[in-house]
Scaffold this motif. Structure first.
Motif, PDB file in Angstrom:
ATOM      1  N   TRP A  35       0.986   8.096  -1.414  1.00 48.91           N
ATOM      2  CA  TRP A  35       0.382   7.323  -0.430  1.00 48.91           C
ATOM      3  C   TRP A  35       0.260   5.761  -0.787  1.00 48.91           C
ATOM      4  CZ3 TRP A  35      -1.108   5.804   4.231  1.00 48.91           C
ATOM      5  CH2 TRP A  35      -1.970   5.323   4.504  1.00 48.91           C
ATOM      6  N   VAL A  36      -0.146   5.431  -2.090  1.00 45.22           N
ATOM      7  CA  VAL A  36      -0.281   4.088  -2.488  1.00 45.22           C
ATOM      8  C   VAL A  36       1.050   3.506  -2.501  1.00 45.22           C
ATOM      9  CG1 VAL A  36      -1.082   2.588  -4.460  1.00 45.22           C
ATOM     10  CG2 VAL A  36      -2.465   4.409  -3.882  1.00 45.22           C
ATOM     11  N   ALA A  37       2.076   3.920  -3.041  1.00 44.43           N
ATOM     12  CA  ALA A  37       3.621   3.535  -3.189  1.00 44.43           C
ATOM     13  C   ALA A  37       4.016   3.202  -1.747  1.00 44.43           C
ATOM     14  CB  ALA A  37       4.605   4.562  -3.988  1.00 44.43           C
ATOM     15  N   ALA A  38       3.798   4.097  -0.974  1.00 45.08           N
ATOM     16  CA  ALA A  38       4.165   4.075   0.451  1.00 45.08           C
ATOM     17  C   ALA A  38       3.548   2.695   1.273  1.00 45.08           C
ATOM     18  CB  ALA A  38       3.862   5.090   1.373  1.00 45.08           C
ATOM     19  N   PHE A  58      -3.219  -3.703   3.264  1.00 49.38           N
ATOM     20  CA  PHE A  58      -3.923  -2.331   3.693  1.00 49.38           C
ATOM     21  C   PHE A  58      -5.193  -2.691   2.871  1.00 49.38           C
ATOM     22  CE2 PHE A  58       0.282  -1.017   4.163  1.00 49.38           C
ATOM     23  CZ  PHE A  58       0.233  -0.112   5.195  1.00 49.38           C
ATOM     24  N   TYR A  59      -6.201  -2.357   3.782  1.00 49.41           N
ATOM     25  CA  TYR A  59      -7.603  -1.958   3.556  1.00 49.41           C
ATOM     26  C   TYR A  59      -7.837  -0.555   3.732  1.00 49.41           C
ATOM     27  CZ  TYR A  59      -8.753  -7.020   3.083  1.00 49.41           C
ATOM     28  OH  TYR A  59      -8.545  -8.331   2.323  1.00 49.41           O
ATOM     29  N   CYS A  60      -8.460   0.182   2.832  1.00 51.10           N
ATOM     30  CA  CYS A  60      -8.499   1.565   2.558  1.00 51.10           C
ATOM     31  C   CYS A  60      -9.816   2.076   2.722  1.00 51.10           C
ATOM     32  CB  CYS A  60      -7.840   2.196   1.191  1.00 51.10           C
ATOM     33  SG  CYS A  60      -6.072   1.647   1.260  1.00 51.10           S
ATOM     34  N   VAL A  61      -9.979   3.537   3.187  1.00 53.17           N
ATOM     35  CA  VAL A  61     -11.276   4.237   2.822  1.00 53.17           C
ATOM     36  C   VAL A  61     -10.948   5.047   2.105  1.00 53.17           C
ATOM     37  CG1 VAL A  61     -12.853   5.726   4.194  1.00 53.17           C
ATOM     38  CG2 VAL A  61     -11.890   3.817   5.448  1.00 53.17           C
TER      39      VAL A  61
END
Length: 170
Positions: A35-38, A58-61
């Motif tokens: 997911w991080v690489a994408a 991106f800002y992630c939860v």
């Protein structure tokens, strides 16, 4: 060469409209499971493709972080805010409402967070898991130009974010 299988799909989507037809990078079709690489590849492709995208990321939860907080994820551009509460700014509004925020003039947006004083307009798209409706992240794109984004940008970014959320939420 990148290893993300979705990048050719991204290029096809980007090529469907006048503003979105400028990208044409060859990529192989190996499947990317991270997911991080994408997110990192998506931020890079978008940021490099459009000269008016001055901060793209991106800002992630994350499950191990406090509820109601976005944490900076992969991005391109100058330093971003590290954490954004759901109650603050354009990103927070997109996160709390799970709705895209198109802001042609950020200084008129009540509660705007000025991570970069040069930012004039912004579009933020939530990534929501289709099955659970859980917020995964938001895609934040800033521009140093007023009213830089339009409904075409919104439509294309929403399609991309829906695809990413569908692919990586399971």
């Amino acid at each position: 060469m990148c290893s993300c299988h979705y990048v050719p799909m991204l290029h096809r989507k980007l090529a469907t409209t006048r503003k979105w037809s400028r990208t044409s990078r060859p990529c192989c079709r190996a499947k990317e499971s991270s997911w991080v690489a994408a997110m990192a590849t998506t931020a890079s492709v978008l940021h490099q493709a459009f000269e008016y995208f001055h901060w793209t990321g991106f800002y992630c939860v994350w499950p191990d972080q406090p509820t109601g907080t976005l944490v900076v994820g992969p991005y391109q551009g100058s330093l971003g805010c590290l954490r954004i509460p759901f109650s603050k700014g354009v990103c927070g509004a997109a996160a709390s409402s799970k709705r895209t925020q198109l802001v042609p003039g950020v200084h008129a947006f009540l509660g705007h967070i000025a991570c970069a004083s040069s930012t004039q307009s912004e579009v933020v798209v939530p990534l929501v898991a289709p099955s659970s409706q859980q917020l995964l992240a938001v895609l934040d794109v800033d521009s140093n130009h007023a009213a830089a984004f339009d409904e075409v940008d919104v439509q294309q970014l929403e399609q991309l974010c829906h695809w990413l959320a569908s692919r990586y939420s399971s």
